[in-house]
Design a protein around this motif. Structure first.
Motif, mmCIF file in Angstrom:
data_model
loop_
_atom_site.group_PDB
_atom_site.id
_atom_site.type_symbol
_atom_site.label_atom_id
_atom_site.label_comp_id
_atom_site.label_asym_id
_atom_site.label_seq_id
_atom_site.Cartn_x
_atom_site.Cartn_y
_atom_site.Cartn_z
ATOM 1 N N PRO A 58 0.818 -1.209 0.000
ATOM 2 C CA PRO A 58 0.000 0.000 0.000
ATOM 3 C C PRO A 58 0.853 1.262 0.000
ATOM 4 C CG PRO A 58 0.168 -0.887 2.194
ATOM 5 C CD PRO A 58 0.865 -1.868 1.306
ATOM 6 N N ALA A 59 0.202 2.388 -0.291
ATOM 7 C CA ALA A 59 0.904 3.647 -0.274
ATOM 8 C C ALA A 59 1.192 4.067 1.156
ATOM 9 C CB ALA A 59 0.075 4.718 -0.980
ATOM 10 N N VAL A 60 0.233 3.836 2.030
ATOM 11 C CA VAL A 60 0.389 4.207 3.428
ATOM 12 C C VAL A 60 -0.044 3.038 4.304
ATOM 13 C CG1 VAL A 60 -0.258 5.840 5.214
ATOM 14 C CG2 VAL A 60 -0.217 6.581 2.847
ATOM 15 N N PHE A 61 0.640 2.917 5.407
ATOM 16 C CA PHE A 61 0.399 1.867 6.368
ATOM 17 C C PHE A 61 -0.215 2.516 7.598
ATOM 18 C CE2 PHE A 61 0.924 -2.268 7.012
ATOM 19 C CZ PHE A 61 2.179 -2.809 7.224
ATOM 20 N N LEU A 62 -1.380 2.068 8.014
ATOM 21 C CA LEU A 62 -1.977 2.641 9.222
ATOM 22 C C LEU A 62 -2.062 1.576 10.291
ATOM 23 C CD1 LEU A 62 -4.940 4.645 7.684
ATOM 24 C CD2 LEU A 62 -2.666 5.441 8.244
ATOM 25 N N MET A 63 -1.773 1.956 11.521
ATOM 26 C CA MET A 63 -1.886 0.963 12.602
ATOM 27 C C MET A 63 -2.529 1.610 13.815
ATOM 28 S SD MET A 63 1.518 -1.319 12.317
ATOM 29 C CE MET A 63 2.802 -0.587 11.377
ATOM 30 N N ASP A 64 -3.582 0.978 14.300
ATOM 31 C CA ASP A 64 -4.307 1.520 15.442
ATOM 32 C C ASP A 64 -4.046 0.670 16.669
ATOM 33 O OD1 ASP A 64 -7.826 2.398 16.076
ATOM 34 O OD2 ASP A 64 -5.972 2.774 17.182
ATOM 35 N N GLU A 65 -3.074 1.096 17.477
ATOM 36 C CA GLU A 65 -2.708 0.378 18.704
ATOM 37 C C GLU A 65 -2.613 -1.132 18.491
ATOM 38 O OE1 GLU A 65 -3.479 2.003 22.344
ATOM 39 O OE2 GLU A 65 -5.090 3.333 21.730
ATOM 40 N N PRO A 66 -1.826 -1.561 17.507
ATOM 41 C CA PRO A 66 -1.810 -2.976 17.176
ATOM 42 C C PRO A 66 -1.248 -3.856 18.285
ATOM 43 C CG PRO A 66 -0.066 -1.843 16.014
ATOM 44 C CD PRO A 66 -0.868 -0.795 16.697
ATOM 45 N N LEU A 67 -0.426 -3.277 19.170
ATOM 46 C CA LEU A 67 0.202 -4.108 20.185
ATOM 47 C C LEU A 67 -0.544 -4.091 21.506
ATOM 48 C CD1 LEU A 67 3.920 -3.152 19.524
ATOM 49 C CD2 LEU A 67 2.569 -4.977 18.514
ATOM 50 N N ALA A 68 -1.631 -3.361 21.573
ATOM 51 C CA ALA A 68 -2.298 -3.169 22.858
ATOM 52 C C ALA A 68 -2.820 -4.463 23.470
ATOM 53 C CB ALA A 68 -3.451 -2.177 22.697
ATOM 54 N N ASN A 69 -3.191 -5.416 22.631
ATOM 55 C CA ASN A 69 -3.760 -6.651 23.167
ATOM 56 C C ASN A 69 -2.751 -7.755 23.384
ATOM 57 O OD1 ASN A 69 -6.221 -5.488 23.165
ATOM 58 N ND2 ASN A 69 -6.999 -6.536 21.371
ATOM 59 N N LEU A 70 -1.469 -7.428 23.303
ATOM 60 C CA LEU A 70 -0.466 -8.471 23.495
ATOM 61 C C LEU A 70 0.152 -8.343 24.875
ATOM 62 C CD1 LEU A 70 1.351 -8.220 20.054
ATOM 63 C CD2 LEU A 70 -0.525 -9.709 20.706
ATOM 64 N N ASP A 71 0.673 -9.457 25.362
ATOM 65 C CA ASP A 71 1.302 -9.362 26.690
ATOM 66 C C ASP A 71 2.675 -8.698 26.587
ATOM 67 O OD1 ASP A 71 1.676 -12.742 26.137
ATOM 68 O OD2 ASP A 71 3.444 -11.465 26.423
ATOM 69 N N ALA A 72 3.183 -8.304 27.733
ATOM 70 C CA ALA A 72 4.349 -7.419 27.790
ATOM 71 C C ALA A 72 5.549 -7.881 26.964
ATOM 72 C CB ALA A 72 4.758 -7.211 29.237
ATOM 73 N N LYS A 73 5.941 -9.119 27.136
ATOM 74 C CA LYS A 73 7.141 -9.599 26.437
ATOM 75 C C LYS A 73 6.927 -9.607 24.937
ATOM 76 C CE LYS A 73 10.493 -12.159 28.932
ATOM 77 N NZ LYS A 73 10.235 -12.963 30.124
ATOM 78 N N LEU A 74 5.740 -10.074 24.537
ATOM 79 C CA LEU A 74 5.389 -10.161 23.120
ATOM 80 C C LEU A 74 5.374 -8.783 22.495
ATOM 81 C CD1 LEU A 74 4.759 -12.424 21.252
ATOM 82 C CD2 LEU A 74 2.354 -12.209 21.813
#
Lengths: 305, 382, 312
Positions: free
Chosen positions: B152-168
């Motif tokens: 894509p021309a632009v990559f958008l990410m909306d808090e993609p890591l919020a649901n992962l545990d700390a180490k991950l």
């Protein structure tokens, strides 16, 4: 409950069961409670199923054995010829079946699709003037109306536009009848679909409508199926609208046809039984396929809705 | 060159304003991060670029093309959602390949690209699995795969890591950073985690209450915060703020005039010549802790110590009111609850903020220059 | 990477010139999806429910004669109030729903309680009792017509009590209504069983156990723990059954056609006869409108009671 009065703590760490409770406990030990429970449930089951059994076995009897006194519990000398006899004596019965089938299938497709779209829209979009609430409410409230109230003016209206005694008229009316139900059923399912899924589909290249058909609908398949089955059953079984709007053989449906077996003067017992049995077979089939949905649907999602 | 431009973008829902005066520019290949607390408008801002939310006012341009009214499907952007938004009824392979399927690409082409992407994300063995059987981290990678497959021309990410545990979170963070570098795609990323933002972003766009507070590199927002909000938001533990009164070169805390009374370098004190009172900002790491009485120090009583391995966090209280401060000190320092310690400041590293506007007070010749030099660094603060 | 960004740019700029008619139609539809998706449903319901109601009100102010229709204002309504057949049908209907739903409720509740004890093959049992509910009321009417036939099965079962004489199940005025009520009970008790059973199952275990620990007896647990949880379900199932029972038509049509001597002349039967036997649409419409008002009042008062009591 004597120990409750004791101000001294814990003379007895537990209470003695009362006389009644002891008696109940004894009953339980001796399996009496179990026996009674199973017994009563068994009686209810037999009471519920026997009349159907009686009807189905009637198709295998002769007119004499059917109304014999004492009754013949198990049909001996099965008369399979009764089925052929029905179609020989009432050839129009085939037309009734065809009519019912056409009407039922068309109605189911229409009502489920239209109802699902409307339910989805109410769940997904914001409407001004609080329509969000009013429209679904209005749609669902039509369920409260006794159909006889609308049928009289509908008849007059249909008569005016030539829709009486037509399959199209029946389909139209039945669709109207079933849409509120489809909306009610599908609403919960659509609420479960996360917005981000639809947004993701749009970003992946779909229009919103495309996302609805390609992504959302497959996800709510169980709801669609349940809705379709309920609609099928209701439409196939319906009498009131049919008997008023479609008395002509071109448009007569099965329930109306069956009613004609029972006149003021005589009852064609065997034909009636055969006809009724034929009518109930498809319904039983559908019900069996969808039994889980039906139980859940009838229990009205009592748990957690 | 795919650049992103927001021009006076505003979004209001009835009378409530979600975002306003949003002006920003992202360069080709830049990793821009929208950072701020919940409700600050960062997700709304992102969604305007995605086309999922229509701005009430203003324009958004991609490479000079006005896309403000363009349907999301036509914008050639890809988005990764917080809850991954994977299609539950499809396998991994089908999920990743879906955008190509919608675009009408042939099965062979799709398969080829899917394999390519799976290799890149190290998930080729998962291709035929059902979504439901995947772990959070695996689902995350599938979501990434689906996003990058169409280049894509632009990559958008909306808090993609919020649901992962700390180490991950930490391992996925570096994976995302590497991926972005390799693919060189202009990226906009939303998060509320300032640590995440600092480690990932080329450009941080910090927002609060619907307005942009500051735009700058991680270094800039850390060392040259535009206002008190940014200063307090960036950095962990948070910066300490104390209202002080200036008397010549001395500053005195209003709430602890006896115990918090220090003298600054004249040069430093000169910055604040126009302010009789201002808010002093000192990061916990920029105090030096002395267990013996020291000159020109703040006398404080230790409340709580939190060992952190090589360092420790000490919460102290100064004066009667009291003024609470958080200090980061080496573990070697032996201080316990109830002890008295003396804190000295490193003059070069303190900040001063205007008590009314919250803006950082800058003066000529100071080490921490103001951020006014870059065009889009203009911030509105309140 | 240059080629890829070139391609990406190319893809962005292409769309702006790419607005084919197909694309613009699709986008237009998408923009108006909000209304388009609800339109069919709303239109059909409006045309086939709301509009007929308006016509019904209109027709209720008219008198239909072979020569044409004349406007008579509220005369039809006034006549209704002294129309014995109509008033009788109201009474019959009231009796019908009162007894039918009452018995369905009590019987259904009892069975649900029994079912609530750990029973094997519960799922199968639940499936089997579905059967009466999904049958056409027409078929049910026929089944029971068979059972009620002179010299039929029920006469046989009742023989010890009647000394061999036939009970005119559907021909005796004193018995006919109860015979019809019985068929309704037969069909719909399973619904009450299913609903209340689901409700009983949903009473959380930990609350029940806490009550046991607190020393509550079985009776106390039932009254204070179980019943409150069930209250809203009970109200719901009662409303649904009452509203549905009000519509009874097919069973009556098949079994008795409203007779003997109006003993089973429920309201829908009365309206059917007035409209389609005697072609008296005006009067029938007046009945319809009155019935609607009655149902609305009933439904609203029920809801009010439910809200007041349970604050839902």
């Amino acid at each position: 409950m004597t120990t409750k009065q004791d101000t001294q703590a814990d003379v007895l760490p537990y209470e003695e069961p009362s006389g009644i409770e002891q008696f109940q406990e004894t009953l339980r030990e001796y399996g009496v409670t179990r026996a009674v429970t199973y017994g009563l449930l068994g009686v209810f089951l037999v009471w519920t199923l026997f009349p159907v059994y009686w009807l189905v076995t009637a198709t295998l009897k002769t007119r004499q054995t059917l109304l014999s006194f004492p009754p013949q519990w198990i049909p001996l000398d099965a008369q399979f010829g009764n089925f052929a006899q029905l179609f020989a004596q009432r050839p129009d019965f085939v037309q009734f079946i065809i009519n019912s089938t056409v009407v039922t299938i068309t109605t189911t497709i229409l009502a489920t699709t239209i109802g699902a779209m409307a339910a989805y829209a109410f769940v997904t979009f914001d409407y001004p003037y609080n329509l969000d609430f009013h429209l679904p409410f209005y749609i669902l409230s039509t369920r409260f109306m006794p159909p006889i109230v609308t049928i009289i003016p509908l008849f007059v209206i249909f008569r005016g536009v030539g829709l009486v005694n037509s399959l199209q008229g029946l389909i139209l009316v039945y669709t109207m009848f079933n849409i509120p139900f489809a909306v009610w059923m599908m609403k919960g399912f659509f609420e479960e679909v996360p917005d981000s899924l639809i947004e993701s589909a749009m970003i992946d290249g779909h229009t919103h409508l495309g996302a609805f058909f390609k992504i959302v609908l497959p996800l709510v398949k169980p709801g669609l199926i349940a809705s379709a089955i309920f609609t099928t059953i209701i439409t196939w079984n319906e009498l009131l609208f049919a008997v008023i709007l479609a008395l002509n053989a071109n448009a007569m449906t099965v329930p109306v046809g069956l009613a004609s077996f029972v006149t003021k003067f005589s009852v064609q017992w065997i034909n009636m039984s055969v006809g009724a049995t034929i009518a109930l077979v498809p319904v039983l089939l559908f019900a069996f396929i969808a039994r889980q949905q039906l139980v859940r649907g009838f229990s009205m999602g009592a748990v957690g809705k | 060159m795919v650049t992103v431009n927001y021009d006076s973008v505003k979004k209001a829902y009835g009378d409530t304003i979600a975002i306003e005066d949003v002006n920003l520019h992202v360069d080709d290949g830049e990793f821009a991060i929208l950072l701020g607390p919940s409700g600050c408008g960062k997700t709304t801002t992102l969604r305007c670029l995605a086309g999922l939310t229509q701005p009430t006012d203003g324009t958004i341009t991609l490479d000079g093309h006005d896309v403000t009214d363009v349907h999301p499907k036509n914008r050639n952007i890809a988005m990764v959602f917080q809850n991954f938004a994977l299609y539950p009824h499809m396998t991994v392979r089908e999920n990743i390949g879906y955008p190509l399927k919608v675009a009408g690409k042939s099965k062979d082409e799709r398969e080829e690209r899917i394999d390519e992407v799976a290799e890149m994300l190290e998930i080729p063995e998962l291709l035929d699995r059902d979504i439901a059987n995947l772990s959070g981290g695996q689902q995350q990678r599938v979501a990434l795969g689906r996003a990058i497959i169409r280049r894509p021309a632009v990559f958008l990410m909306d808090e993609p890591l919020a649901n992962l545990d700390a180490k991950l979170k930490i391992s996925m963070r570096s994976r995302i950073k590497v991926l972005q570098r390799e693919m060189d795609i202009t990226t906009m990323y939303v998060t509320h985690d300032q640590e995440e933002a600092m480690s990932l972003g080329d450009k941080l766009i910090i927002m609060d209450k619907g307005h942009i507070q500051q735009i700058g590199s991680p270094d800039e927002v850390y060392h040259q915060p535009a206002n008190q909000f940014v200063a307090g938001f960036i950095g962990s533990p948070s910066m300490n703020f104390v209202t002080v009164r200036r008397d010549g070169d001395r500053i005195r805390a209003d709430d602890a005039p006896d115990t918090f009374d220090v003298e600054l370098d004249s040069e430093v004190a000169d910055r604040y010549r126009d302010h009789e009172t201002f808010t002093l900002g000192v990061r916990p790491q920029y105090f030096e802790v002395h267990t013996e009485r020291t000159d020109n120090a703040i006398e404080a009583a230790v409340e709580v110590t939190e060992p952190q391995g090589d360092e420790q966090i000490i919460e102290v209280e100064v004066g009667d009111q009291p003024v609470s401060l958080t200090v980061v000190a080496p573990s070697a320092i032996d201080a316990e609850r109830g002890d008295t310690v003396w804190l000295t400041l490193d003059d070069d590293l303190v900040h001063g903020f205007d008590t009314d506007s919250g803006r950082r007070i800058v003066g000529a010749g100071d080490q921490n220059r103001g951020v006014a030099s870059t065009p889009e660094g203009e911030m509105t603060s309140d | 990477m240059a080629t890829e960004t070139d391609q990406a740019t190319a893809e962005i700029s292409s769309f702006q010139t790419d607005t084919t008619t197909r694309e613009s139609v699709l986008l237009w539809v998408d923009d108006h999806l909000k209304w388009l998706m609800t339109l069919p449903a709303v239109f059909i319901l409006f045309a086939l429910t709301f509009y007929p109601l308006v016509r019904a009100i209109q027709m209720s102010t008219q008198q239909f004669l072979p020569t044409g229709t004349t406007f008579v204002g509220v005369q039809n309504y006034v006549d209704l109030m002294s129309n014995d057949a109509f008033l009788n049908s109201l009474a019959v209907t009231g009796k019908f729903i009162g007894i039918a739903v009452g018995v369905e409720f009590l019987l259904g509740f009892g069975i649900a309680l029994l079912l609530n004890k750990k029973i094997k093959l519960r799922g199968l049992w639940q499936t089997l009792i579905l059967i009466p509910m999904i049958l056409s009321p027409t078929v049910i009417g026929l089944i029971w017509r068979l059972l009620y036939a002179p010299n039929g099965l029920l006469d046989y079962i009742a023989a010890p009590l009647t000394g061999g004489a036939n009970v005119g199940w559907i021909s005796e005025t004193s018995v006919a209504l109860y015979s019809v009520i019985l068929t309704d009970i037969w069909q719909w008790t399973p619904l009450v069983v299913l609903v209340l059973f689901a409700g009983l199952q949903s009473v959380p275990d930990d609350v029940r156990e806490a009550a046991i620990m607190d020393g509550a007896s079985v009776r106390q647990r039932f009254l204070h723990i179980t019943l409150p949880y069930l209250k809203s379900l009970i109200v719901l199932v009662l409303i649904i059954r009452l509203v549905d029972a009000l519509r009874v038509f097919a069973k009556v049509f098949i079994l008795t056609r409203g007779g003997p001597a109006s003993a089973t002349n429920v309201i829908s039967m009365q309206m059917y006869r007035t409209a389609f036997r005697f072609n008296n649409f005006g009067e029938a419409s007046a009945m319809a409108v009155s019935l609607l008002v009655l149902v609305l009042i009933l439904a609203m008062s029920f809801v009010k009671i439910a809200n007041v009591e349970f604050g839902s």
